[in-house]
Scaffold this active site. Structure first.
Site, mmCIF file in Angstrom:
data_model
loop_
_atom_site.group_PDB
_atom_site.id
_atom_site.type_symbol
_atom_site.label_atom_id
_atom_site.label_comp_id
_atom_site.label_asym_id
_atom_site.label_seq_id
_atom_site.Cartn_x
_atom_site.Cartn_y
_atom_site.Cartn_z
ATOM 1 N N ASN A 152 0.802 -1.222 0.000
ATOM 2 C CA ASN A 152 0.000 0.000 0.000
ATOM 3 C C ASN A 152 0.837 1.275 0.000
ATOM 4 O O ASN A 152 0.375 2.330 -0.412
ATOM 5 C CB ASN A 152 -0.939 -0.007 1.207
ATOM 6 C CG ASN A 152 -0.236 -0.348 2.507
ATOM 7 O OD1 ASN A 152 0.455 -1.368 2.608
ATOM 8 N ND2 ASN A 152 -0.370 0.508 3.490
ATOM 9 N N CYS A 325 -2.262 4.230 8.734
ATOM 10 C CA CYS A 325 -2.467 3.381 9.904
ATOM 11 C C CYS A 325 -1.343 3.549 10.920
ATOM 12 O O CYS A 325 -1.514 3.291 12.085
ATOM 13 C CB CYS A 325 -2.553 1.926 9.472
ATOM 14 S SG CYS A 325 -3.347 1.735 7.883
HETATM 15 N N1 PMP Z 1 -3.646 -4.239 4.967
HETATM 16 C C1 PMP Z 1 -3.301 -3.240 4.135
HETATM 17 C C2 PMP Z 1 -2.394 -3.529 2.983
HETATM 18 C C3 PMP Z 1 -3.802 -1.947 4.351
HETATM 19 O O1 PMP Z 1 -3.442 -0.942 3.531
HETATM 20 C C4 PMP Z 1 -4.682 -1.714 5.425
HETATM 21 C C5 PMP Z 1 -5.214 -0.319 5.686
HETATM 22 N N2 PMP Z 1 -5.984 0.178 4.628
HETATM 23 C C6 PMP Z 1 -5.017 -2.798 6.263
HETATM 24 C C7 PMP Z 1 -4.469 -4.041 6.012
HETATM 25 C C8 PMP Z 1 -5.915 -2.629 7.467
HETATM 26 O O2 PMP Z 1 -7.166 -2.160 7.096
HETATM 27 P P1 PMP Z 1 -8.191 -1.611 8.215
HETATM 28 O O3 PMP Z 1 -7.478 -0.499 8.933
HETATM 29 O O4 PMP Z 1 -9.339 -1.146 7.401
HETATM 30 O O5 PMP Z 1 -8.537 -2.717 9.118
#
Ligand code: PMP
Length: 389
Positions: A152, A325
């Site tokens: 990401n 995050c």
């Molecule tokens: N895995 C990846 C590759 C992410 O980019 C994200 C955050 N978008 C997550 C896991 C966790 O997602 P969430 O915060 O919606 O639980």
């Protein structure tokens, strides 16, 4: 100038068609899918229809392979902890790429505190996992290997089929976090050779607060959340019916439109990269070719990502500096350090993730704002003044 939102990797706006489709489940159809009366059955049917759509979206064997969760973090925790703990009699070793999301890395670290051996596999300077090191790390005690489909923060797409071959030759399980890749590039869990796969609703233009874990038939896994036994006993708790129904429809739309949309986004992304790389001492991060079609990530020498983000916001352009995050820490991104950047280099990053609202007309104002931002910040930067001497 109107807002230009280029942070789709952090959160995508819900598609209006998704909202229209799932809206009844916010109020009118308020049943609990576990209730046996007609209102409950209506909710249950909607959840099951969504399960079929998700299953089709990733070409799963059947719909019972899909477990709905409260998001991708929960699905990653279930995959990592659930598979490791259920198979503990086979061994106490887990393996992950060093650039995984925190929702994979932190459960791994918790397993480590509880006596598991954890091996993190390095990546090269473009973010591709070192396949030789991966192969060397797998032992008969390895109960789970996890590598993300695409990263990401730097957009690099991993060679999942080759990784799956290496893992399966040793008879082991492969978990893949497909949050960044799903809806951008085709995913086929059977052809790709994936045993567990994480999806997020919000990264498909669905509602926040829903996710899913695909579990290949026969894979042994246990719950990490105990309660009333919903979702085949693997994710207790009343289902988020609105989120789940929205996620199914979002996946259905993504499946229909992905090829066309990715082809539309590619030239916009490439123009953005060409224009932004005209800035002095700017570099693309991640793989130049094996990268997601909506993803452009950079680093600029002598300046710092949070200031870039806030400056760009003054132009009403929303960007990211790595993962939203982990933006609560001032530490440089573990992904940028893993591709070999020094601390001060890793601090100067900007990530642009384009989406359904982005057009070619956005390239010019975004490039101009990026250039002005970098020049302004460099004028103020002590690092840059040092460099000019
Ligand atoms: N895995 C990846 C590759 C992410 O980019 C994200 C955050 N978008 C997550 C896991 C966790 O997602 P969430 O915060 O919606 O639980």
């Amino acid at each position: 100038m109107s807002k230009i939102y280029l942070d789709h990797a952090s959160s995508m706006p819900m598609d209006a068609r998704v909202f229209e489709f799932a809206k009844p489940y916010l109020m009118a159809s308020h049943g609990n899918p576990s209730s046996l009366h007609s209102v409950g059955l209506q909710a249950k049917q909607a959840v099951e229809e969504s399960r079929s759509k998700i299953s089709e979206f990733i070409h799963a064997e059947n719909e019972s392979t899909i477990i709905f969760t409260g998001g991708a973090t929960e699905a990653n925790n279930l995959a990592v902890k659930g598979a490791a703990l259920r198979n503990i009699t086979a061994g106490k070793a887990v393996v992950a790429s060093v650039i995984e999301h925190m929702s994979v890395l932190n459960p791994m670290k918790e397993l480590q505190k509880n006596g598991f051996s954890v091996t993190f596999i390095p990546v090269d300077s473009t973010g591709i996992v070192d396949l030789k090191k991966l192969e060397g790390a797998l032992t008969k005690n390895t109960v789970l290997t996890t590598v993300m489909y695409a990263n990401n923060e730097i957009g690099t797409i991993e060679p999942i089929r080759e990784i799956s071959k290496i893992v399966h030759e040793k008879g082991l399980y492969l978990h893949v976090d497909a949050v960044a890749a799903a809806g951008r590039i085709p995913i086929d869990v059977q052809k790709d050779g994936i045993d567990l796969l994480t999806l997020s609703s919000n990264d498909l233009y669905g509602p926040q607060g829903a996710g899913a874990l695909y579990i290949k038939p026969g894979v042994k896994i246990q719950s990490v959340l105990l309660g009333g036994g919903q979702e085949r006993g693997l994710r207790s708790g009343t289902e988020n019916v609105f989120g789940i129904v929205g996620m199914g429809e979002a996946a259905h739309i993504a499946q229909k439109e992905m090829n066309r949309e990715s082809s539309r986004l590619l030239p916009i992304r490439d123009r953005l990269i060409t224009e932004i790389l005209k800035i002095d001492q700017s570099y693309l991060t991640g793989h130049p070719l094996q990268r997601l079609p909506h993803h452009a990530s950079f680093r600029f020498s002598y300046i710092e990502g949070e200031s870039i983000l806030l400056n760009m916001d003054m132009y009403d352009i929303q960007v990211s500096t790595g993962s939203a995050c982990s933006s609560k820490t001032l530490e440089p991104s573990h992904v940028l350090l893993a591709i070999g950047l020094k601390h001060e280099e890793a601090h100067g990053s900007m990530v642009l993730t384009i989406g359904r609202s982005t057009t070619m007309d956005d390239v010019e104002p975004v490039s101009k704002a990026s250039n002005e931002t970098v020049q302004r910040l460099r004028k103020m930067s002590p690092m840059s003044q040092e460099w000019r001497k």
